[in-house]
Design a protein around this motif. Sequence first.
Motif, PDB file in Angstrom:
ATOM      1  N   LEU A  26       0.801  -0.943  -0.144  1.00 23.32           N
ATOM      2  CA  LEU A  26       0.007  -0.044  -0.141  1.00 23.32           C
ATOM      3  C   LEU A  26       0.901   1.414  -0.365  1.00 23.32           C
ATOM      4  N   TRP A  27       0.918   2.160  -1.025  1.00 21.27           N
ATOM      5  CA  TRP A  27       1.158   2.992  -1.494  1.00 21.27           C
ATOM      6  C   TRP A  27       0.515   4.224  -1.400  1.00 21.27           C
ATOM      7  N   ILE A  28       0.856   5.636  -0.723  1.00 20.15           N
ATOM      8  CA  ILE A  28      -0.013   6.766  -0.488  1.00 20.15           C
ATOM      9  C   ILE A  28       0.765   7.740  -0.662  1.00 20.15           C
ATOM     10  N   GLY A  29       0.543   8.918  -1.972  1.00 21.70           N
ATOM     11  CA  GLY A  29       1.800   9.412  -2.614  1.00 21.70           C
ATOM     12  C   GLY A  29       0.343  10.747  -2.601  1.00 21.70           C
ATOM     13  N   THR A  30       1.565  12.379  -2.515  1.00 20.91           N
ATOM     14  CA  THR A  30       1.012  13.892  -1.983  1.00 20.91           C
ATOM     15  C   THR A  30       1.237  14.811  -2.629  1.00 20.91           C
ATOM     16  N   THR A  31       1.871  15.529  -3.261  1.00 19.37           N
ATOM     17  CA  THR A  31       2.663  16.956  -3.878  1.00 19.37           C
ATOM     18  C   THR A  31       2.408  17.714  -2.704  1.00 19.37           C
ATOM     19  N   ASN A  32       3.545  19.063  -2.897  1.00 14.85           N
ATOM     20  CA  ASN A  32       3.760  19.965  -2.521  1.00 14.85           C
ATOM     21  C   ASN A  32       3.773  19.468  -1.042  1.00 14.85           C
ATOM     22  N   TYR A  33       4.220  18.909   0.006  1.00  9.79           N
ATOM     23  CA  TYR A  33       3.750  18.416   1.238  1.00  9.79           C
ATOM     24  C   TYR A  33       4.882  19.179   1.942  1.00  9.79           C
ATOM     25  N   ASN A  34       4.690  19.933   2.705  1.00 10.34           N
ATOM     26  CA  ASN A  34       5.256  20.932   3.424  1.00 10.34           C
ATOM     27  C   ASN A  34       5.376  19.871   5.325  1.00 10.34           C
ATOM     28  N   ASP A  35       6.545  19.403   4.865  1.00  7.49           N
ATOM     29  CA  ASP A  35       7.086  17.527   5.939  1.00  7.49           C
ATOM     30  C   ASP A  35       7.224  18.552   7.293  1.00  7.49           C
ATOM     31  N   PRO A  36       6.927  18.824   8.470  1.00  6.27           N
ATOM     32  CA  PRO A  36       7.069  19.220   9.735  1.00  6.27           C
ATOM     33  C   PRO A  36       7.912  19.051  10.276  1.00  6.27           C
ATOM     34  N   VAL A  59      10.979  17.192   8.752  1.00  7.98           N
ATOM     35  CA  VAL A  59      12.173  18.457   8.791  1.00  7.98           C
ATOM     36  C   VAL A  59      11.986  19.753   8.265  1.00  7.98           C
ATOM     37  N   ASN A  60      11.074  20.259   8.319  1.00  7.80           N
ATOM     38  CA  ASN A  60      11.103  21.261   8.593  1.00  7.80           C
ATOM     39  C   ASN A  60      11.351  21.550   6.956  1.00  7.80           C
ATOM     40  N   LYS A  61      10.900  21.140   5.978  1.00  6.10           N
ATOM     41  CA  LYS A  61      10.699  21.555   4.061  1.00  6.10           C
ATOM     42  C   LYS A  61       9.707  20.855   3.053  1.00  6.10           C
ATOM     43  N   THR A  62       9.874  21.204   2.146  1.00  2.00           N
ATOM     44  CA  THR A  62       8.369  21.014   1.697  1.00  2.00           C
ATOM     45  C   THR A  62       8.854  20.535   0.397  1.00  2.00           C
ATOM     46  N   PHE A  63       8.203  19.405  -0.129  1.00  6.27           N
ATOM     47  CA  PHE A  63       8.908  18.483  -1.246  1.00  6.27           C
ATOM     48  C   PHE A  63       8.046  18.188  -2.085  1.00  6.27           C
ATOM     49  N   ASN A  64       8.133  18.448  -3.232  1.00  6.83           N
ATOM     50  CA  ASN A  64       7.354  18.591  -3.928  1.00  6.83           C
ATOM     51  C   ASN A  64       6.644  17.290  -4.066  1.00  6.83           C
ATOM     52  N   PHE A  65       7.269  16.265  -4.327  1.00  5.47           N
ATOM     53  CA  PHE A  65       6.409  14.982  -4.080  1.00  5.47           C
ATOM     54  C   PHE A  65       6.478  14.001  -2.220  1.00  5.47           C
ATOM     55  N   LYS A  66       5.854  13.333  -2.194  1.00 10.75           N
ATOM     56  CA  LYS A  66       5.827  12.531  -0.873  1.00 10.75           C
ATOM     57  C   LYS A  66       5.199  10.915  -1.236  1.00 10.75           C
ATOM     58  N   VAL A  67       5.744   9.976  -0.274  1.00 19.10           N
ATOM     59  CA  VAL A  67       4.977   8.702  -1.052  1.00 19.10           C
ATOM     60  C   VAL A  67       5.172   8.169   0.588  1.00 19.10           C
ATOM     61  N   VAL A  68       4.621   7.483   1.226  1.00 20.36           N
ATOM     62  CA  VAL A  68       5.000   6.805   2.543  1.00 20.36           C
ATOM     63  C   VAL A  68       4.578   5.378   1.745  1.00 20.36           C
ATOM     64  N   GLU A 105       7.783   3.206  12.777  1.00 21.43           N
ATOM     65  CA  GLU A 105       8.257   4.158  13.484  1.00 21.43           C
ATOM     66  C   GLU A 105       7.677   5.885  12.396  1.00 21.43           C
ATOM     67  N   HIS A 106       7.895   5.426  11.424  1.00 19.95           N
ATOM     68  CA  HIS A 106       8.690   6.504  10.090  1.00 19.95           C
ATOM     69  C   HIS A 106       7.425   6.483   8.798  1.00 19.95           C
ATOM     70  N   GLU A 107       6.552   5.671   9.074  1.00 17.27           N
ATOM     71  CA  GLU A 107       6.133   5.918   8.055  1.00 17.27           C
ATOM     72  C   GLU A 107       4.157   5.955   7.940  1.00 17.27           C
ATOM     73  N   PHE A 108       4.199   4.035   8.572  1.00 19.71           N
ATOM     74  CA  PHE A 108       3.167   3.454   8.680  1.00 19.71           C
ATOM     75  C   PHE A 108       2.434   2.787  10.452  1.00 19.71           C
ATOM     76  N   THR A 147       0.083   7.683   9.382  1.00 20.08           N
ATOM     77  CA  THR A 147       0.741   7.902   8.137  1.00 20.08           C
ATOM     78  C   THR A 147       1.582   9.220   8.718  1.00 20.08           C
ATOM     79  N   SER A 148       2.879   9.167   8.086  1.00 19.50           N
ATOM     80  CA  SER A 148       4.125   9.822   8.433  1.00 19.50           C
ATOM     81  C   SER A 148       3.750  11.446   7.299  1.00 19.50           C
ATOM     82  N   ILE A 149       1.960  11.424   6.438  1.00 21.77           N
ATOM     83  CA  ILE A 149       1.996  12.220   5.167  1.00 21.77           C
ATOM     84  C   ILE A 149       0.610  13.082   6.270  1.00 21.77           C
ATOM     85  N   GLY A 150       0.618  12.584   7.231  1.00 23.27           N
ATOM     86  CA  GLY A 150      -0.819  12.918   8.107  1.00 23.27           C
ATOM     87  C   GLY A 150      -2.041  12.547   7.631  1.00 23.27           C
TER      88      GLY A 150
END
Length: 205
Positions: free
Chosen positions: A85-95, A97-106, A116-119, A170-173
């Motif tokens: 199971l993969w979940i992706g998002t775009t323009n994700y402001n990751d709190p 690491v305090n950085k915005t990613f164009n794409f992030k997948v967990v 600990e860091h994804e699911f 998940t770590s993308i909220g």
Amino acid sequence: MRKELSKSKLLMSFMMASVLSVFLFSGNARSDQTKWIAIGSLHDWYSSAGSEVEVGRRHLISDQQDGLRWPAQFRYQDSKAAKALWIGTTNYNDPLVNKTFNFKVVHCGPRVLDEEHEFMPAEFKLIGKFNHPLVLVGGIPASRIGYMDYVDEVNPNLPVDRLLIDVVNTSIGVTMTRKIYAFSQKYNNNYFIYDYVFKNTGIIN
């Protein structure tokens, strides 16, 4: 004296190797729980992590093909190797690491599981309309189903015979709620019904 000394050295070396192996492999230890739905002619196991990774039930290479058994009353009917199971998002402001990613997948699976860091599992329980029957021969349990069909809660008003509830953050909220329904009735005991709900809760740990 030399024999005693060599035995002592050997024992010390063995103990140090054991302690070292614990430190080396503890980082890869997995704490996900697994539960079976084994109420009809189709049996399968599920992980609290939200998806079932390869050899994920016992983490043994010999279990490479393990689960999704049909017809389950016979041996060696396993047909599941891995799921993902993969979940992706775009323009994700990751709190984190305090950085915005164009794409992030967990992801969870087909081989990776990071609780600990994804699911991160939040709830995992099996509800039954009734408990499994107790089969005894000479006072001894005579069915392996008794060890597989372990119900956490009995609800006689349940519209199905088994309901597995799995909630994962998940770590993308995004929080995923997975519900799996199963029947024991002879015309409906060879399939499961899956219900997935993905909600943007903002919970990231």
